[in-house]
Motif scaffolding. Structure first.
Motif, PDB file in Angstrom:
ATOM      1  N   ARG A 120       0.823  -1.210   0.000  1.00 54.20           N
ATOM      2  CA  ARG A 120       0.000   0.000   0.000  1.00 54.20           C
ATOM      3  C   ARG A 120       0.858   1.261   0.000  1.00 54.20           C
ATOM      4  O   ARG A 120       0.353   2.363   0.023  1.00 54.20           O
ATOM      5  N   GLY A 121       2.179   1.061   0.074  1.00 54.20           N
ATOM      6  CA  GLY A 121       3.079   2.200   0.092  1.00 54.20           C
ATOM      7  C   GLY A 121       3.400   2.705   1.479  1.00 54.20           C
ATOM      8  O   GLY A 121       3.937   3.795   1.635  1.00 54.20           O
ATOM      9  N   ALA A 122       3.056   1.876   2.512  1.00 51.97           N
ATOM     10  CA  ALA A 122       3.321   2.272   3.909  1.00 51.97           C
ATOM     11  C   ALA A 122       4.390   1.361   4.514  1.00 51.97           C
ATOM     12  O   ALA A 122       4.642   0.261   4.038  1.00 51.97           O
ATOM     13  N   ILE A 123       5.022   1.857   5.606  1.00 51.83           N
ATOM     14  CA  ILE A 123       6.040   1.093   6.322  1.00 51.83           C
ATOM     15  C   ILE A 123       5.480   0.717   7.702  1.00 51.83           C
ATOM     16  O   ILE A 123       5.173   1.583   8.518  1.00 51.83           O
ATOM     17  N   ASP A 124       5.270  -0.602   7.921  1.00 53.03           N
ATOM     18  CA  ASP A 124       4.779  -1.100   9.215  1.00 53.03           C
ATOM     19  C   ASP A 124       5.825  -2.093   9.753  1.00 53.03           C
ATOM     20  O   ASP A 124       5.911  -3.228   9.285  1.00 53.03           O
ATOM     21  N   ILE A 125       6.650  -1.612  10.723  1.00 57.81           N
ATOM     22  CA  ILE A 125       7.768  -2.417  11.221  1.00 57.81           C
ATOM     23  C   ILE A 125       7.271  -3.389  12.278  1.00 57.81           C
ATOM     24  O   ILE A 125       6.621  -2.995  13.245  1.00 57.81           O
ATOM     25  N   ARG A 126       7.574  -4.690  12.139  1.00 54.24           N
ATOM     26  CA  ARG A 126       7.150  -5.723  13.059  1.00 54.24           C
ATOM     27  C   ARG A 126       8.320  -6.266  13.904  1.00 54.24           C
ATOM     28  O   ARG A 126       8.103  -6.704  15.032  1.00 54.24           O
ATOM     29  N   LYS A 127       9.507  -6.235  13.397  1.00 53.64           N
ATOM     30  CA  LYS A 127      10.638  -6.855  14.075  1.00 53.64           C
ATOM     31  C   LYS A 127      11.894  -6.061  13.756  1.00 53.64           C
ATOM     32  O   LYS A 127      12.038  -5.517  12.656  1.00 53.64           O
ATOM     33  N   MET A 128      12.775  -6.002  14.791  1.00 55.04           N
ATOM     34  CA  MET A 128      14.036  -5.297  14.589  1.00 55.04           C
ATOM     35  C   MET A 128      15.164  -6.153  15.149  1.00 55.04           C
ATOM     36  O   MET A 128      15.075  -6.683  16.264  1.00 55.04           O
ATOM     37  N   SER A 129      16.223  -6.278  14.387  1.00 49.00           N
ATOM     38  CA  SER A 129      17.428  -6.992  14.820  1.00 49.00           C
ATOM     39  C   SER A 129      18.607  -6.044  14.723  1.00 49.00           C
ATOM     40  O   SER A 129      18.831  -5.438  13.662  1.00 49.00           O
ATOM     41  N   ILE A 130      19.330  -5.933  15.831  1.00 46.87           N
ATOM     42  CA  ILE A 130      20.494  -5.042  15.868  1.00 46.87           C
ATOM     43  C   ILE A 130      21.727  -5.897  16.082  1.00 46.87           C
ATOM     44  O   ILE A 130      21.810  -6.662  17.060  1.00 46.87           O
ATOM     45  N   ARG A 131      22.713  -5.775  15.215  1.00 47.10           N
ATOM     46  CA  ARG A 131      23.921  -6.588  15.295  1.00 47.10           C
ATOM     47  C   ARG A 131      25.163  -5.701  15.266  1.00 47.10           C
ATOM     48  O   ARG A 131      25.183  -4.663  14.622  1.00 47.10           O
ATOM     49  N   ASN A 132      26.171  -6.181  16.031  1.00 46.33           N
ATOM     50  CA  ASN A 132      27.480  -5.500  16.036  1.00 46.33           C
ATOM     51  C   ASN A 132      27.298  -3.998  16.276  1.00 46.33           C
ATOM     52  O   ASN A 132      27.697  -3.156  15.476  1.00 46.33           O
ATOM     53  N   ALA A 133      26.694  -3.728  17.427  1.00 50.22           N
ATOM     54  CA  ALA A 133      26.310  -2.345  17.692  1.00 50.22           C
ATOM     55  C   ALA A 133      26.798  -1.909  19.077  1.00 50.22           C
ATOM     56  O   ALA A 133      27.173  -2.722  19.928  1.00 50.22           O
ATOM     57  N   ALA A 134      26.771  -0.604  19.268  1.00 49.00           N
ATOM     58  CA  ALA A 134      27.083  -0.007  20.568  1.00 49.00           C
ATOM     59  C   ALA A 134      26.005   1.004  20.908  1.00 49.00           C
ATOM     60  O   ALA A 134      25.718   1.907  20.103  1.00 49.00           O
ATOM     61  N   ILE A 135      25.394   0.817  22.095  1.00 49.02           N
ATOM     62  CA  ILE A 135      24.392   1.761  22.596  1.00 49.02           C
ATOM     63  C   ILE A 135      25.011   2.501  23.769  1.00 49.02           C
ATOM     64  O   ILE A 135      25.463   1.892  24.742  1.00 49.02           O
ATOM     65  N   ASP A 136      25.064   3.818  23.661  1.00 50.49           N
ATOM     66  CA  ASP A 136      25.732   4.648  24.668  1.00 50.49           C
ATOM     67  C   ASP A 136      24.729   5.666  25.206  1.00 50.49           C
ATOM     68  O   ASP A 136      24.450   6.682  24.565  1.00 50.49           O
ATOM     69  N   LEU A 137      24.188   5.375  26.416  1.00 50.00           N
ATOM     70  CA  LEU A 137      23.252   6.294  27.045  1.00 50.00           C
ATOM     71  C   LEU A 137      24.040   7.190  27.997  1.00 50.00           C
ATOM     72  O   LEU A 137      24.730   6.701  28.897  1.00 50.00           O
ATOM     73  N   TYR A 138      23.893   8.500  27.806  1.00 52.29           N
ATOM     74  CA  TYR A 138      24.713   9.459  28.545  1.00 52.29           C
ATOM     75  C   TYR A 138      23.817  10.488  29.235  1.00 52.29           C
ATOM     76  O   TYR A 138      22.868  11.004  28.630  1.00 52.29           O
ATOM     77  N   ILE A 139      24.111  10.759  30.522  1.00 52.65           N
ATOM     78  CA  ILE A 139      23.398  11.790  31.290  1.00 52.65           C
ATOM     79  C   ILE A 139      24.447  12.734  31.854  1.00 52.65           C
ATOM     80  O   ILE A 139      25.346  12.295  32.593  1.00 52.65           O
ATOM     81  N   ASP A 140      24.346  14.004  31.499  1.00 60.72           N
ATOM     82  CA  ASP A 140      25.387  14.936  31.936  1.00 60.72           C
ATOM     83  C   ASP A 140      25.098  15.466  33.337  1.00 60.72           C
ATOM     84  O   ASP A 140      24.124  15.072  33.996  1.00 60.72           O
ATOM     85  N   ALA A 141      25.959  16.354  33.821  1.00 64.22           N
ATOM     86  CA  ALA A 141      25.858  16.858  35.190  1.00 64.22           C
ATOM     87  C   ALA A 141      24.577  17.635  35.444  1.00 64.22           C
ATOM     88  O   ALA A 141      24.115  17.728  36.588  1.00 64.22           O
ATOM     89  N   SER A 142      23.985  18.184  34.382  1.00 65.82           N
ATOM     90  CA  SER A 142      22.741  18.951  34.555  1.00 65.82           C
ATOM     91  C   SER A 142      21.510  18.055  34.556  1.00 65.82           C
ATOM     92  O   SER A 142      20.410  18.515  34.876  1.00 65.82           O
ATOM     93  N   GLY A 143      21.684  16.794  34.188  1.00 65.46           N
ATOM     94  CA  GLY A 143      20.563  15.870  34.135  1.00 65.46           C
ATOM     95  C   GLY A 143      20.050  15.613  32.729  1.00 65.46           C
ATOM     96  O   GLY A 143      19.160  14.793  32.519  1.00 65.46           O
ATOM     97  N   TYR A 144      20.618  16.296  31.714  1.00 60.02           N
ATOM     98  CA  TYR A 144      20.198  16.062  30.335  1.00 60.02           C
ATOM     99  C   TYR A 144      20.728  14.711  29.874  1.00 60.02           C
ATOM    100  O   TYR A 144      21.867  14.333  30.138  1.00 60.02           O
ATOM    101  N   SER A 145      19.875  13.977  29.112  1.00 57.17           N
ATOM    102  CA  SER A 145      20.252  12.660  28.620  1.00 57.17           C
ATOM    103  C   SER A 145      20.101  12.593  27.117  1.00 57.17           C
ATOM    104  O   SER A 145      19.145  13.146  26.547  1.00 57.17           O
TER     105      SER A 145
END
Length: 824
Positions: A120-145
């Protein structure tokens, strides 16, 4: 004919309805193949447009940038859906330029999209696979993430869908993904490597449910970076059943098994999401784990304290962690352990057959924070055997792990012989007896060792045979009750027996617990001693230097206790109030002895002492200071009307070599002020006496005294000099080592009269002047007038004699013209 062979078989072998089904399926298969071929052509021809749509769909739920280097379809990977492989994916928040921390960097990101939606021309995502990746969650001194890259989900009734929204995944796979969370504001740091995570998600009316399988490694789980990481470098492997309730805002992990570092735990959890708070609760349990392995799952500030102990066999452990990922400091930590029939190793020794319930908490006092200072290790119903001694403690707490102290109660009943496992036999040796202890205690812990314990309670010893080894003192049938108050020590109902003595004692020490550690030399044991019979010779070991308690150095497991006891025995001052019916010392016997004796670590002080001896009385005061093999003493004594023969015999003739007890009779009185030395065995050291002596002798006799007999033989050969009687003899002399200075002394006897003065030496240096009137005292026996007797005493010829050393080393007598005063 050949070409239609399969259809002929179908036509001839199968019923019509089966033929039609097979033809329909074959047609559908060919249709799908045609659709996939068409879809492949479509995707290849519209790859750029589809990639833009996909990025728009993904970017619709983020605030930042999502970059993809390339996208390729993989048709049969997610059949019947279509999978799109994104390579070199980078996700960054809008403030990346400020903090330079990339939220996601993935080598590959596979997304499975709905085929019909794609058509129909739409994108409906059902599954996601992430490989060989790095997730870096950072929170600074002010509390911003940088997690701000994800926008909040749009309301369902929102009309603006042009920007899209972040997809609701049905499946998530992580393969070789590193996850790091650094919270500068709250001092937290988490780091994991996810080897594999496979999660299936079902959406419900109130949220979603998921099943996840995890294979990972925890590098850091530091709720407080100052204190270090929990489960540091531990593997994680297991299954999770997750439930998310959108109304409550919590993700709940139902209790399930998880392998941590090779040990299997049952873990349940509850975590708040989607708000400023990130409350969490972890409930962890293991029915059989080694103490050391359980300890090392905790942060170093906790494990270093728990490592004070070790337990041989596995134990049952539970741990509750309650906190807030978005709050500063440690979470609430509660660890419980059950120890049964085990061996506990402590810095002070081992406890066998050990049973107890243990608790660790970092919030011992409610409202005082979560910290080491408010942490505690608590032991309940502790039972076991320490070096053979039974140990019972209902409650024992180690408090304030910054400056740890231990408080608790202790009770035990045991045979005294078992103390050899606690007290070195080079200090105290126990041959028999029983003991019962019931005390409360408090102590510091320094370098993992108990120090400065304060005790309150009672210790009762009965019928013990004890040897105090450094001074070779043996006591039999010892019974003692020690009563420790908050500050003082009361010692009551002590009785002990030696080979020749029986002693009953009681006493107390004021401010005992404080002085014991701060200044033991100021401790004063006030001691009341009563005895029907006391032999001083058995206690003469206190005069000499002590032997060394060798085991205090040799046996490190109990040397600390031995050393403290050793120092206590030697440094404690003892104020003794003595009452003895009969007191013996070698040849000396006294009755009705009363004395105040003050013992210090290097001497003895005697005051206000009195006794009956040899038919008379003695009043004594003095002191003694230990000086190596010799002990310096000082004595002030008043001797009143004692039998002189028994008196000299009792004191071994006071070290005199010429005048002995056998030479004397009469009633003797004296005032003595002398110093001298005595050996460690209690023997007077010859020629060390200094001081003054004055004396009086009533109804005295001098029997067979050689120096006088020599004078008589020379001057009065016809008189009996073997027995000389004195009605009342008085004199005084100064003693200086081996020399005795006789002050002018008038001797009136039944045989002759003499005036004596000069120096008599026990070695060399005798220079004694004797003036002897030749008049026979018997000629004046009928005269009672003292003045008349004084006039008659020196009538006639007076012989002047001098006793001095001869060439042969013996004292000789010779006539001289004048006496020491220079008179003829």
């Amino acid at each position: 004919m050949i070409r239609n062979y399969p259809f002929n078989i179908i036509k001839n072998k199968f019923p019509l309805w089966i033929k039609r089904v097979l033809l329909f399926l074959t047609g559908m298969f060919l249709l799908v193949i045609m659709l996939y071929v068409a879809l492949g052509v479509y995707i290849n021809n519209n790859k750029t447009e589809l990639q833009a749509r996909l990025l728009k769909e993904l970017n619709g739920g983020i605030s930042g940038t999502l970059k993809v280097k390339s996208m390729d379809p993989t048709f049969f990977t997610g059949f019947p859906h279509v999978s799109l492989k994104l390579k070199q994916v980078i996700l960054r928040d809008s403030l990346y330029a400020v903090h330079q921390r990339t939220f996601l960097k993935a080598g590959e990101l596979d997304v499975k999209v709905n085929l019909m939606a794609l058509l129909r021309g739409a994108i409906d995502i059902r599954k996601m696979s992430i490989r060989n990746a790095a997730i870096d969650l950072y929170i600074d001194a002010s509390g911003y993430s940088n997690s701000a890259v994800f926008k909040k989900k749009k309301n369902a009734d929102s009309k603006d869908r042009s920007e899209g929204s972040f997809p609701e995944l049905r499946s998530l796979i992580l393969d070789n993904v590193t996850l790091g969370i650094e919270d500068i504001k709250n001092g937290k740091s988490y780091s994991f490597t996810v080897h594999e995570l496979d999660a299936e998600i079902d959406y419900t009316f109130s949220g979603w449910e998921a099943e996840a399988n995890l294979d990972a490694r925890a590098h850091s789980m530091a709720f407080n970076t100052v204190h270090g990481s929990f489960i540091k470098e531990k593997t994680l492997e297991g299954k999770f059943d997750l439930i998310y309730d959108e109304d409550e805002g919590f993700i709940t992990a139902l209790p399930n098994t998880l392998e941590i570092g090779g040990d299997t735990f049952v873990i349940g959890a509850k975590i708040r999401v989607g708000s400023e708070k990130a409350d969490f609760t972890f409930n962890i349990s293991n029915e059989s784990i080694l103490w050391s392995r359980a300890s090392h799952l905790l942060s170093p500030n906790i494990s270093s304290k728990l490592d004070m102990f070790a337990i041989d066999e596995p134990i049952a452990v539970t741990c509750d962690l309650i906190g807030d990922f978005n709050a500063e400091g440690d979470p609430s930590i509660l660890v419980k352990a059950e120890v049964r029939d085990n061996v506990l190793h402590t810095p002070g020794g081992n406890v066998t057959d050990c049973n107890f319930s243990g608790v660790f908490t970092n919030h011992h006092v409610r409202g005082k924070g979560l910290s080491d200072a408010n942490s505690a290790i608590k032991l309940y119903n502790f039972k076991g055997y320490y070096n053979g001694l039974p140990v019972n403690m209902k409650k024992t707490f180690i408090l304030n792990l910054e400056k740890p102290i231990v408080v608790g109660d202790f009770s035990s009943q045991f045979e005294m012989t078992k103390l050899k496992g606690v007290v070195d036999e080079d200090l105290l040796a126990f041959a028999s007896g029983t003991a019962e202890m019931n005390v409360d205690f408090k102590a510091d812990i320094v370098n993992f060792m108990i120090a400065r314990p304060y005790i309150k309670g009672k210790i009762n010893v009965k019928d013990a045979d004890i040897t105090y080894v450094p001074r070779k003192m043996k006591f039999k049938d010892v019974s003692v009750l020690l009563d420790f108050t908050s500050e003082d020590l009361t010692i009551s109902t002590i009785s002990l027996t030696t080979a020749k003595s029986t002693i009953n004692m009681d006493g107390y020490i004021k401010n005992f617990m404080n002085l014991y550690y701060t200044d033991p030399q100021k401790i004063i044991l006030h001691w009341n001693v009563k005895s029907p019979s006391l032999n001083v010779a058995e206690f003469m070991h206190f005069l000499g230097s002590r032997g060394k308690a060798k085991a205090a150095i040799r046996k490190t497991d109990k040397g600390n206790f031995t050393k403290e006891m050793n120092e206590f025995f030697e440094k404690t001052n003892v104020d003794i109030h003595l009452n003895v019916d009969k007191l013996y010392y070698n040849k000396f016997l006294a009755t009705a002895v009363k004395a105040n004796v003050f013992l210090t670590d290097n001497g003895i002080l005697l005051k206000d002492s009195g006794l009956n001896h040899a038919g008379g009385t003695l009043q004594l005061s003095g002191s003694m200071v230990q000086q190596g093999n010799r002990n310096k003493y000082k004595v002030q004594a008043n001797v009143n009307n004692v039998d002189v023969n028994r008196f000299f015999h009792a004191f071994n003739n006071f070290g005199l070599e010429t005048l002995k007890a056998d030479n004397l009779r009469g009633r003797f009185s004296s005032d003595v002020n002398i110093t001298g030395s005595v050996t460690n065995a209690g023997e007077l050291v010859p020629k060390t006496i200094f001081g003054t002596v004055s004396f009086g002798l009533k109804n005295g006799k001098l029997l067979n005294f050689d120096p006088v007999r020599k004078v008589g033989k020379f001057a009065f050969p016809l008189r009996d000099m073997n027995t000389i009687e004195f009605a009342n003899l008085k004199g005084s002399f100064d003693v200086a080592g081996e020399k005795i200075t006789v002050k002018p002394m008038q001797i009136n006897s039944s045989v002759l009269n003499m005036d004596v003065q000069g120096v008599y030496s026990l070695g060399k240096g005798t220079e004694l002047y004797v003036d002897v009137p030749l008049r026979n005292p018997k000629n004046d026996e009928g005269i009672t007038d003292k003045k008349e007797l004084a006039k008659r005493r020196n009538r006639g010829i007076v012989v002047h004699l001098k006793a001095e050393d001869g060439d042969d080393g013996k004292v000789g007598i010779k006539l001289v013209g004048k006496n020491a005063d220079g008179k003829k």
